[in-house]
Design a protein around this motif. Structure first.
Motif, PDB file in Angstrom:
ATOM      1  N   UNK A  55       0.852  -1.181   0.000  1.00 52.94           N
ATOM      2  CA  UNK A  55       0.000   0.000   0.000  1.00 52.94           C
ATOM      3  C   UNK A  55       0.884   1.225   0.000  1.00 52.94           C
ATOM      4  N   UNK A  56       0.365   2.342  -0.505  1.00 51.30           N
ATOM      5  CA  UNK A  56       1.194   3.537  -0.640  1.00 51.30           C
ATOM      6  C   UNK A  56       1.627   4.111   0.698  1.00 51.30           C
ATOM      7  N   UNK A  57       0.988   3.728   1.792  1.00 49.66           N
ATOM      8  CA  UNK A  57       1.341   4.256   3.106  1.00 49.66           C
ATOM      9  C   UNK A  57       2.447   3.468   3.796  1.00 49.66           C
ATOM     10  N   UNK A  58       2.908   2.375   3.188  1.00 49.18           N
ATOM     11  CA  UNK A  58       3.897   1.516   3.819  1.00 49.18           C
ATOM     12  C   UNK A  58       5.176   1.453   3.002  1.00 49.18           C
ATOM     13  N   UNK A  59       6.292   1.259   3.686  1.00 56.95           N
ATOM     14  CA  UNK A  59       7.578   1.099   3.007  1.00 56.95           C
ATOM     15  C   UNK A  59       7.558  -0.195   2.217  1.00 56.95           C
ATOM     16  N   UNK A  60       8.134  -0.144   1.033  1.00 57.11           N
ATOM     17  CA  UNK A  60       8.147  -1.312   0.146  1.00 57.11           C
ATOM     18  C   UNK A  60       9.345  -2.189   0.479  1.00 57.11           C
ATOM     19  N   UNK A  61       9.322  -2.756   1.694  1.00 54.73           N
ATOM     20  CA  UNK A  61      10.399  -3.647   2.098  1.00 54.73           C
ATOM     21  C   UNK A  61       9.841  -4.717   3.014  1.00 54.73           C
ATOM     22  N   UNK A  62      10.474  -5.870   2.976  1.00 53.64           N
ATOM     23  CA  UNK A  62      10.060  -6.990   3.810  1.00 53.64           C
ATOM     24  C   UNK A  62      10.728  -6.892   5.170  1.00 53.64           C
ATOM     25  N   UNK A  63      10.003  -7.280   6.221  1.00 50.25           N
ATOM     26  CA  UNK A  63      10.527  -7.277   7.586  1.00 50.25           C
ATOM     27  C   UNK A  63      10.270  -8.646   8.210  1.00 50.25           C
ATOM     28  N   UNK A  64      10.976  -8.912   9.298  1.00 53.01           N
ATOM     29  CA  UNK A  64      10.923 -10.233   9.916  1.00 53.01           C
ATOM     30  C   UNK A  64       9.953 -10.293  11.083  1.00 53.01           C
ATOM     31  N   UNK A  65       9.266 -11.415  11.177  1.00 51.59           N
ATOM     32  CA  UNK A  65       8.413 -11.754  12.303  1.00 51.59           C
ATOM     33  C   UNK A  65       8.602 -13.244  12.555  1.00 51.59           C
ATOM     34  N   UNK A  66       7.660 -13.856  13.241  1.00 50.54           N
ATOM     35  CA  UNK A  66       7.792 -15.289  13.516  1.00 50.54           C
ATOM     36  C   UNK A  66       6.417 -15.936  13.550  1.00 50.54           C
ATOM     37  N   UNK A  67       6.419 -17.252  13.544  1.00 46.80           N
ATOM     38  CA  UNK A  67       5.191 -18.016  13.723  1.00 46.80           C
ATOM     39  C   UNK A  67       5.500 -19.291  14.487  1.00 46.80           C
ATOM     40  N   UNK A  68       4.489 -19.775  15.207  1.00 47.64           N
ATOM     41  CA  UNK A  68       4.599 -21.062  15.893  1.00 47.64           C
ATOM     42  C   UNK A  68       3.199 -21.623  16.077  1.00 47.64           C
ATOM     43  N   UNK A  69       3.142 -22.952  16.111  1.00 43.52           N
ATOM     44  CA  UNK A  69       1.834 -23.577  16.262  1.00 43.52           C
ATOM     45  C   UNK A  69       1.880 -25.066  16.018  1.00 43.52           C
ATOM     46  N   UNK A  70       0.742 -25.601  15.628  1.00 42.94           N
ATOM     47  CA  UNK A  70       0.621 -27.028  15.408  1.00 42.94           C
ATOM     48  C   UNK A  70      -0.017 -27.332  14.066  1.00 42.94           C
ATOM     49  N   UNK A  71       0.138 -28.576  13.647  1.00 45.19           N
ATOM     50  CA  UNK A  71      -0.450 -29.011  12.377  1.00 45.19           C
ATOM     51  C   UNK A  71      -0.910 -30.450  12.499  1.00 45.19           C
TER      52      UNK A  71
END
Length: 178
Positions: free
Chosen positions: A19-35
């Protein structure tokens, strides 16, 4: 006879909000859970998951100008979005049980947005996100290594219709089938 496995997984999210309001770059986060894995014949495996996903992004300098009056005095350029995500993935076995192609959909329910970003505790992001998923899964015994791409289909901007915001990103994870 259907074969059934349960497992746990964790990994990194490399995401951005387009979106035009956000920087055009990827940033890091995380995920955890089950499957879970439910075998459907010789070539297909249904893989439902429940994940805690953290997406990170940065707002562009024009965000504050476009959305004047929305910010309190503690304006921050970093935004973290925490979702309870429910992906439903169908795995198609390419090379025996070792390598599978993945495709599916994901519903994400926003659990806690960065409330310091908006005054009066208003919500900046809609409470849900719907995404399409595609990726690869490598299995070695009980170990699962997964890489997938997620593209958000709906607009998560809940301030106005002036700018469309969509989640997108990569997930890299390691899992263990119990």
């Amino acid at each position: 006879m259907a074969q059934f496995h349960l497992g746990v997984k964790a990994g990194t999210n490399i995401t951005k909000v387009s979106g035009t309001s956000f920087k055009d770059k990827f940033e890091y986060g995380y995920h955890l859970g089950g499957f879970a894995e439910v075998r459907l014949g010789n070539k297909f495996v249904l893989q439902p998951e429940v994940l805690f996903n953290q997406y990170s992004t940065s707002v562009d300098s024009n965000f504050k100008n476009v959305y004047q009056g929305v910010f309190n005095s503690s304006y921050q350029s970093k935004v973290k979005l925490n979702y309870l995500s429910i992906p439903i993935v169908l795995n198609y076995k390419l090379i025996g049980s070792f390598l599978s192609l993945q495709g599916g959909a994901q519903v994400g329910l926003l659990m806690n947005n960065n409330r310091t970003l908006l005054q009066n505790g208003g919500d900046a992001f809609k409470s849900g996100d719907f995404s399409l998923l595609g990726g690869l899964l490598v299995k070695a015994g009980p170990i699962r290594v997964n890489g997938r791409y997620a593209i958000g289909l709906n607009n998560i901007n809940d301030i106005d219709n002036q700018d469309k915001w969509k989640n997108q990103g990569f997930q890299l994870s390691v899992g263990f089938a119990l």
